[in-house]
Design an enzyme around this catalytic site. Sequence first.
Site, PDB file in Angstrom:
ATOM      1  N   ALA A   1      -6.590  -1.136   6.501  1.00  0.00           N
ATOM      2  CA  ALA A   1      -6.168  -1.011   5.206  1.00  0.00           C
ATOM      3  C   ALA A   1      -5.949  -2.332   4.561  1.00  0.00           C
ATOM      4  CB  ALA A   1      -4.998  -0.183   5.078  1.00  0.00           C
ATOM      5  N   TYR A   2      -5.404  -3.218   5.237  1.00  0.00           N
ATOM      6  CA  TYR A   2      -5.193  -4.548   4.569  1.00  0.00           C
ATOM      7  C   TYR A   2      -6.527  -5.238   4.423  1.00  0.00           C
ATOM      8  CZ  TYR A   2      -3.415  -9.507   4.281  1.00  0.00           C
ATOM      9  OH  TYR A   2      -3.202 -10.699   4.062  1.00  0.00           O
ATOM     10  N   GLY A   3      -7.514  -5.129   5.316  1.00  0.00           N
ATOM     11  CA  GLY A   3      -8.831  -5.939   5.160  1.00  0.00           C
ATOM     12  C   GLY A   3      -9.477  -5.103   4.053  1.00  0.00           C
TER      13      GLY A   3
END
Length: 282
Positions: free
Chosen positions: A186-188
Amino acid sequence: MNNARNNANAVGLTTNDIIKNDSSDPSPAASGLLAGKVAFITGAGRGIGAAAARLFAAEGARVLLAARSEDQLKAVAEEIRASGGVADHAVCDLADPASVRGAVDRAVELYGRLDVAFNNAATGQPPGPLDELSGADFDRLYAVNLKGPWVAMSAEIAAMRATAGRGAIVNTSSVGALMANPQLPAYGALKRALNSLTESAAATYGPEGIRVNAVAPGTTLTELLFEWDERSPGTVDALNARTPLGRAAEPREIAEAAAWLLSDRASYVTGTVLRVDGGMLA
């Protein structure tokens, strides 16, 4: 955590050095890279943001530091002033649009204009496969890592238009947005969306003289990295093994790239996501 700390020591840093992010900057000079500019920096209480605040001030900018922790902001601002720089702070939570707009307004109120902005603040995710991330964690990541920079850019562009008439913005992305990122999916993904937002803003506001770029750091010695290594021991060693330079970056090294992109020396650069990754993606 110990592996990350040991990695820091391997490049000649103590834990205190990392948290303070090279606080022994020279006094600001009239001929500095950002001389005469007003700079707004999010996530400025620690890590890359604090290193940027010290560096931008040393390069001649008047800086407004924004983050959630007032104690951290005060400490960094006082350090800058003690070195002869000009700095103040505003408490700001990227998940709260009103506080973001208020922090940008505070920069204009204090210094009369806004020339450059470094949207660096972000939050991390618990490492692991995407199906193990909770909906609440995803919503928090979205609010801080994508909606927050969108709100900040909107406010910054309005302030630049109303005061300086032109300007430059740099967003902090990640090399994790430029490849598969199974441990931080999700961060990426949200950082990749930020890249798209950066490029769209560059195309939209370039005719007005407002440049918009991003830096994509590789492995960098920040508290977010230490937290990741603590949860998944060996992470830093594995990342360094994939990096041709064989080490992690100091926060100051990422700040240097942002300072250049914000400066007039990068006057023909816009819409770029600049990798600062030690060659990881070469």
